[in-house]
Write a protein that holds these residues in place. Structure first.
Motif, mmCIF file in Angstrom:
data_model
loop_
_atom_site.group_PDB
_atom_site.id
_atom_site.type_symbol
_atom_site.label_atom_id
_atom_site.label_comp_id
_atom_site.label_asym_id
_atom_site.label_seq_id
_atom_site.Cartn_x
_atom_site.Cartn_y
_atom_site.Cartn_z
ATOM 1 N N ASP A 1 -2.311 7.479 -3.277
ATOM 2 C CA ASP A 1 -2.655 6.184 -3.863
ATOM 3 C C ASP A 1 -1.394 5.362 -4.143
ATOM 4 O O ASP A 1 -1.338 4.169 -3.854
ATOM 5 N N LYS A 2 -0.368 6.001 -4.688
ATOM 6 C CA LYS A 2 0.884 5.294 -4.971
ATOM 7 C C LYS A 2 1.558 4.829 -3.687
ATOM 8 O O LYS A 2 2.102 3.722 -3.636
ATOM 9 N N VAL A 3 1.502 5.655 -2.663
ATOM 10 C CA VAL A 3 2.110 5.279 -1.381
ATOM 11 C C VAL A 3 1.381 4.078 -0.790
ATOM 12 O O VAL A 3 2.011 3.133 -0.315
ATOM 13 N N LYS B 1 -0.308 1.779 -2.385
ATOM 14 C CA LYS B 1 0.005 0.587 -3.187
ATOM 15 C C LYS B 1 1.406 0.067 -2.873
ATOM 16 O O LYS B 1 1.620 -1.144 -2.789
ATOM 17 N N ALA B 2 2.347 0.969 -2.680
ATOM 18 C CA ALA B 2 3.708 0.559 -2.351
ATOM 19 C C ALA B 2 3.759 -0.104 -0.974
ATOM 20 O O ALA B 2 4.427 -1.131 -0.793
ATOM 21 N N ILE B 3 3.039 0.464 -0.014
ATOM 22 C CA ILE B 3 2.990 -0.122 1.331
ATOM 23 C C ILE B 3 2.364 -1.517 1.277
ATOM 24 O O ILE B 3 2.858 -2.455 1.909
ATOM 25 N N ALA B 4 1.307 -1.661 0.507
ATOM 26 C CA ALA B 4 0.651 -2.968 0.386
ATOM 27 C C ALA B 4 1.599 -3.985 -0.254
ATOM 28 O O ALA B 4 1.685 -5.134 0.197
ATOM 29 N N ALA B 5 2.324 -3.571 -1.281
ATOM 30 C CA ALA B 5 3.263 -4.478 -1.942
ATOM 31 C C ALA B 5 4.364 -4.910 -0.982
ATOM 32 O O ALA B 5 4.720 -6.096 -0.912
ATOM 33 N N VAL B 6 4.897 -3.971 -0.229
ATOM 34 C CA VAL B 6 5.948 -4.291 0.743
ATOM 35 C C VAL B 6 5.404 -5.230 1.813
ATOM 36 O O VAL B 6 6.068 -6.203 2.197
ATOM 37 N N ALA B 7 4.194 -4.977 2.296
ATOM 38 C CA ALA B 7 3.598 -5.831 3.326
ATOM 39 C C ALA B 7 3.417 -7.257 2.815
ATOM 40 O O ALA B 7 3.708 -8.222 3.529
ATOM 41 N N VAL B 8 2.956 -7.410 1.585
ATOM 42 C CA VAL B 8 2.770 -8.743 1.010
ATOM 43 C C VAL B 8 4.112 -9.456 0.874
ATOM 44 O O VAL B 8 4.241 -10.633 1.241
#
Length: 65
Positions: free
Chosen positions: A28-30, A32-39
């Protein structure tokens, strides 16, 4: 010169012990981190494109191409 005390086998065992101590993030943390980086990357790309376009317009006006 490197010491041969212990050798490569002991080194690899020590590396394995250190890796076992590592606390890996949850899936889940990974995600969320991937989504944040993509945004952030998308925002950065959008802003770069907009500034490039605007600078191009200014340069065309200044140089009267």
């Amino acid at each position: 010169m490197a010491s041969k005390e212990g050798g490569i086998i002991n080194f690899l065992k020590a590396v394995k012990r250190e890796i076992e101590k590592t606390t890996w993030p949850t899936s889940d943390k990974v995600q969320k981190a991937i989504a944040a980086v993509a945004v952030i990357v998308l925002i950065y790309a959008l802003l770069t494109g907009v500034f490039d376009f605007l600078i191009g317009l200014v340069m065309q006006y200044v140089l009267q191409v």
